[in-house]
Design a protein around this motif. Structure first.
Motif, PDB file in Angstrom:
ATOM      1  N   SER A   1       0.825  -1.217   0.000  1.00 57.38           N
ATOM      2  CA  SER A   1       0.000   0.000   0.000  1.00 57.38           C
ATOM      3  C   SER A   1       0.856   1.262   0.000  1.00 57.38           C
ATOM      4  N   SER A   2       1.898   1.271   0.814  1.00 56.86           N
ATOM      5  CA  SER A   2       2.736   2.471   0.896  1.00 56.86           C
ATOM      6  C   SER A   2       3.511   2.700  -0.399  1.00 56.86           C
ATOM      7  N   ILE A   3       3.799   1.634  -1.137  1.00 58.59           N
ATOM      8  CA  ILE A   3       4.468   1.773  -2.430  1.00 58.59           C
ATOM      9  C   ILE A   3       3.577   2.548  -3.400  1.00 58.59           C
ATOM     10  N   PHE A   4       2.307   2.173  -3.465  1.00 59.53           N
ATOM     11  CA  PHE A   4       1.387   2.862  -4.369  1.00 59.53           C
ATOM     12  C   PHE A   4       1.224   4.329  -3.988  1.00 59.53           C
ATOM     13  N   ILE A   5       1.108   4.612  -2.716  1.00 57.50           N
ATOM     14  CA  ILE A   5       0.956   5.995  -2.266  1.00 57.50           C
ATOM     15  C   ILE A   5       2.239   6.782  -2.532  1.00 57.50           C
ATOM     16  N   SER A   6       3.377   6.121  -2.391  1.00 59.34           N
ATOM     17  CA  SER A   6       4.653   6.782  -2.678  1.00 59.34           C
ATOM     18  C   SER A   6       4.723   7.243  -4.121  1.00 59.34           C
ATOM     19  N   PHE A   7       4.240   6.407  -5.049  1.00 57.78           N
ATOM     20  CA  PHE A   7       4.274   6.792  -6.456  1.00 57.78           C
ATOM     21  C   PHE A   7       3.327   7.954  -6.744  1.00 57.78           C
ATOM     22  N   ILE A   8       2.234   8.065  -5.997  1.00 62.43           N
ATOM     23  CA  ILE A   8       1.359   9.231  -6.146  1.00 62.43           C
ATOM     24  C   ILE A   8       2.141  10.503  -5.835  1.00 62.43           C
TER      25      ILE A   8
ATOM     26  N   GLN B   1      -1.927   2.612 -12.446  1.00 61.42           N
ATOM     27  CA  GLN B   1      -1.987   3.780 -11.562  1.00 61.42           C
ATOM     28  C   GLN B   1      -0.923   4.804 -11.937  1.00 61.42           C
ATOM     29  N   ASN B   2       0.261   4.333 -12.284  1.00 64.44           N
ATOM     30  CA  ASN B   2       1.303   5.268 -12.710  1.00 64.44           C
ATOM     31  C   ASN B   2       0.933   5.943 -14.027  1.00 64.44           C
ATOM     32  N   LEU B   3       0.311   5.197 -14.942  1.00 67.39           N
ATOM     33  CA  LEU B   3      -0.147   5.804 -16.188  1.00 67.39           C
ATOM     34  C   LEU B   3      -1.148   6.926 -15.888  1.00 67.39           C
ATOM     35  N   LEU B   4      -2.091   6.654 -15.012  1.00 68.77           N
ATOM     36  CA  LEU B   4      -3.066   7.669 -14.613  1.00 68.77           C
ATOM     37  C   LEU B   4      -2.369   8.877 -13.997  1.00 68.77           C
ATOM     38  N   ASN B   5      -1.467   8.632 -13.053  1.00 66.70           N
ATOM     39  CA  ASN B   5      -0.856   9.717 -12.291  1.00 66.70           C
ATOM     40  C   ASN B   5       0.139  10.531 -13.115  1.00 66.70           C
ATOM     41  N   ILE B   6       0.836   9.876 -14.026  1.00 68.42           N
ATOM     42  CA  ILE B   6       1.761  10.596 -14.914  1.00 68.42           C
ATOM     43  C   ILE B   6       0.996  11.635 -15.722  1.00 68.42           C
ATOM     44  N   ASN B   7      -0.185  11.250 -16.199  1.00 70.27           N
ATOM     45  CA  ASN B   7      -0.971  12.166 -17.028  1.00 70.27           C
ATOM     46  C   ASN B   7      -1.704  13.220 -16.203  1.00 70.27           C
ATOM     47  N   ILE B   8      -2.478  12.799 -15.199  1.00 71.91           N
ATOM     48  CA  ILE B   8      -3.272  13.808 -14.497  1.00 71.91           C
ATOM     49  C   ILE B   8      -2.415  14.671 -13.574  1.00 71.91           C
ATOM     50  N   GLY B   9      -1.212  14.172 -13.208  1.00 70.67           N
ATOM     51  CA  GLY B   9      -0.292  15.026 -12.462  1.00 70.67           C
ATOM     52  C   GLY B   9       0.064  16.262 -13.265  1.00 70.67           C
ATOM     53  N   ALA B  10       0.168  16.090 -14.600  1.00 69.02           N
ATOM     54  CA  ALA B  10       0.467  17.229 -15.473  1.00 69.02           C
ATOM     55  C   ALA B  10      -0.673  18.237 -15.473  1.00 69.02           C
TER      56      ALA B  10
END
Length: 541
Positions: free
Chosen positions: A180-187, A235-244
Motif C-alpha cells: 500500500s505504501s508503495i502505491f501511495i509513494s508513487f502518487i 496507476q502510474n499511467l493515470l498519475n503521470i498524465n493527471i499530475g500534469a
C-alpha cells in the motif's frame, strides 16, 4: 531457425527481472500498427486532399456565405472583414475550414508525420492568404514555444544530473515499506515530478524501470501478470498524465490552452491560479484512482501483498548507491528548480511571465563552467516543437477568421437554441465533450486547439465569461489514459505487457467518468469560491 530459437530461450533464461536496465524505453518491444491503423495511414492523404478540394472549391457552406460582421468576436477578424470585404472574408473562412479539416484528417490517420502536417498547414495558410506570411511564420517564436523549449532544457538538467531518478529511488526505498505504501509513494513522486518536468513521456521513461522492478519483486515479471503488476502500471499511467493537469506548465497542451484563453480575455492565465484550481482536484483523483484500483478492479490477494523475490528492495538500494553521493551539480539543479517553481507560483505577485522565468533558469543552467548542463545534454524534441508551431498557426488562423465563433453561432441558430440556455447545460456539455474526446484523438495539443476555441465561442455567444467555460474545458486536457493510442505514455506502458486493453479500459473509463463528475461538482463549489464560475448563473444544486 533452430539457432534463433535457442538464442531466444537463452535470453529468457538469463533475464534478470530486478535489473533496471531491462526496462529501459529502448528495450521495450515496439507496437506494430493494426490492420485498421494501416488502412487509415494509406487512406489519410487521399482523404485529406479530397476533403480540401470539396470544401474549398465545390461544396457551398451556407453559414460562411453570409457572415454578419456585427457578430464577429475577434478584433483581428473584424479588421480583416473591413480590409477584405464580405466576399474576401468569406473566401478566407472557407479556406481556413478546408485546411483545418484536411489537417485534422492527416493528424488522426497519421498518414504522414505530425510535424510534416504542421509544416504543410503553415505554408498552406500563407499560400491561400488566410494569414500574412509574417504572422504565420512568427508562431515558431510564440512565447509558449519558448516556454516549452526552456522547460525541456530544465527537465534535461534534472535527468542528466540524476536528480529525478535519485529522488524517485530514495522516496520508494524510504517510504515503500509495504504494498500500500508503495502505491501511495508513487502518487507523491508523480506530483513532485509533474511540477518540474513538463513532458509526460519523460516522466514515464524515468519511472518505468523503477515500478517495473517493484512489480517483479511482487511477482509480476517475465509475462506473468498479477493484480499488483496491473495496478502499479495503470496507476502510474493515470498519475503521470493527471499530475500534469495540476500545473499550467505540466504539458505543452496546457500552455496552448492557456495562451488561447489569455488571447480571448486580453490577459493571461497565471500559473498560481491554475495550480490553486487544479492541484487539490488532481491529488484527490490520484487517491480515488488508488482506491478504485485496489478495492474494485485489481484487489490484491494476501500473497500479492508480499514480496515474491527476496532482496528485491536491495537491488533498488544498489541502483541508488550507483548514483553515488549527491554532488554539487545535483544540489545546484535542485536549488535552481525550486527557485523557478517559486517564481512560477507567485507570477501574479511579481508579474514576470512563466516564459521569462524559465528563460532565465535555462540560461543559468547552460552557462559555461558555472552552469549545470551543456547543450549536448539537452533533449529538445524538435519534431514536437514543429507540431506545436503548426497548431499555434492554426490558432492564429482561427483568430484572423473567427471561424470557431461563426461555426458555433451557425450550429446553435440551426438548432433553434436561443441565448437563454442555462450555464450548467453548456458547462456539462463542453467539459464532457473535451474529456471523452480523448478516446478518439491521440494529440492533447490537437484537442486543445479544437475545443478551447469552441468553448470560447460558446461563452461569447451566450454572454458568459470566457474563463467560466474555457478554463474548465482546459482542465480536462490531461485525461489520456484509457486506450494505448490515447497518449505516448499510454502507448509506452502498454508495451510492458502487464495488463490487457480491457484492464486499461475498465479502469481508465471509470476514472474518466469520475474526473468529469468531479469537475462538474467543482464548478458549483470550488470554482465558484475561486471566481471561475461567476455568481448569478443557474446552478445544479
Amino acid at each position: 531457425m533452430n539457432s534463433s530459437v535457442k538464442e531466444q530461450e537463452h535470453e529468457k533464461e538469463v533475464f534478470d527481472p530486478l535489473d533496471m536496465q531491462n526496462y529501459r524505453v529502448e528495450k521495450l518491444p515496439k507496437r506494430s500498427k493494426g490492420k485498421f491503423e494501416r488502412w487509415l495511414a494509406v487512406a489519410g492523404v487521399p482523404l485529406a486532399i479530397i476533403s480540401f478540394i470539396l470544401l474549398a472549391f465545390v461544396i457551398r457552406i451556407p453559414f460562411l456565405s453570409d457572415i454578419d460582421p456585427e457578430r464577429l468576436i475577434s478584433s483581428a477578424a473584424k479588421k480583416a472583414y473591413g480590409t477584405l470585404g464580405a466576399e474576401g472574408f468569406m473566401r478566407t473562412n472557407i479556406m481556413m475550414l478546408a485546411i483545418f479539416v484536411a489537417a485534422l484528417i492527416l493528424w488522426i490517420t497519421e498518414a504522414i508525420p505530425n510535424y510534416l502536417t504542421s509544416l504543410i498547414i503553415i505554408i498552406s495558410l500563407i499560400l491561400t492568404n488566410v494569414l500574412p506570411e509574417k504572422e504565420a511564420l512568427a508562431q515558431l517564436g510564440h512565447p509558449v514555444m519558448w516556454l516549452n523549449i526552456m522547460s525541456f532544457v530544465l527537465a534535461s538538467m534534472l535527468v542528466a544530473t540524476g536528480v529525478a531518478k535519485r529522488f524517485a529511488l530514495w522516496f520508494i526505498i524510504k517510504f515503500g515499506k509495504s504494498a500500500s505504501s508503495i502505491f501511495i509513494s508513487f502518487i507523491l513522486i508523480n506530483l513532485v515530478l509533474s511540477a518540474f518536468i513538463s513532458a509526460t513521456t519523460a516522466k514515464a521513461a524515468i519511472l518505468l524501470p523503477i515500478f517495473m522492478v517493484i512489480a517483479s519483486i511482487y511477482g509480476a515479471h517475465s509475462g506473468q501478470r498479477n493484480n499488483f503488476g496491473r495496478s502499479i502500471v495503470l496507476q502510474n499511467l493515470l498519475n503521470i498524465n493527471i499530475g500534469a493537469g495540476a500545473f499550467v506548465t505540466g504539458s505543452g497542451a496546457n500552455l496552448l490552452a492557456a495562451a488561447l484563453i489569455g488571447g480571448a480575455i486580453g490577459g493571461k492565465v497565471f500559473f498560481g491560479d491554475w495550480m490553486m484550481a487544479m492541484f487539490p482536484i488532481m491529488v484527490g483523483l490520484m487517491f480515488i484512482g488508488y482506491l478504485v484500483a485496489m478495492k474494485v478492479f485489481f484487489p490484491l490477494s494476501p500473497g500479492e501483498r508480499l514480496p515474491q523475490i527476496e532482496g528485491g528492495m536491495d537491488r533498488l538500494r544498489e541502483e541508488l548507491k550507483k548514483l553515488g553521493k549527491i554532488d554539487i551539480q545535483e544540489i545546484k539543479s535542485i536549488i535552481l528548480f525550486v527557485l523557478i517553481l517559486g517564481f512560477w507560483a507567485t507570477d501574479r505577485i511579481h508579474g514576470i511571465s512563466a516564459t521569462s522565468v524559465a528563460f532565465v533558469g535555462a540560461v543559468i543552467a547552460l552557462l559555461p563552467r558555472i552552469g549545470i548542463v551543456s547543450w549536448n545534454d539537452v533533449d529538445v524534441p524538435w519534431h514536437l516543437m514543429l507540431f506545436s508551431a503548426g497548431a499555434y498557426t492554426l490558432g492564429s488562423g482561427f483568430d484572423f477568421t473567427d471561424l470557431p465563433s461563426i461555426t458555433v453561432n451557425a450550429i446553435f441558430d440551426s438548432l433553434g437554441i436561443g441565448n437563454e440556455t442555462p450555464f450548467w447545460i453548456l458547462y456539462v456539455l463542453l467539459t464532457g465533450v473535451m474529456v471523452f474526446s480523448a478516446l478518439l484523438f491521440q494529440s492533447k495539443t490537437m484537442r486543445a486547439m479544437i475545443f478551447i476555441p469552441i468553448a470560447i465561442g460558446v461563452a461569447n455567444r451566450f454572454g458568459f465569461s470566457v474563463i467560466s467555460l474555457a478554463l474548465p474545458v482546459a482542465f480536462m486536457i490531461e485525461h489520456v489514459y484509457v486506450l494505448p493510442f490515447n497518449s505516448k505514455p499510454a502507448a509506452l506502458l502498454y508495451e510492458t505487457d502487464q495488463y490487457s486493453i480491457s484492464d486499461a479500459f475498465k479502469f481508465g473509463i471509470t476514472m474518466m467518468i469520475i474526473a468529469w463528475l468531479l469537475i462538474i461538482i467543482a464548478g458549483e463549489t470550488w470554482f465558484r469560491v475561486l471566481g471561475i464560475t461567476p455568481d448569478g448563473v443557474f446552478g445544479l444544486f
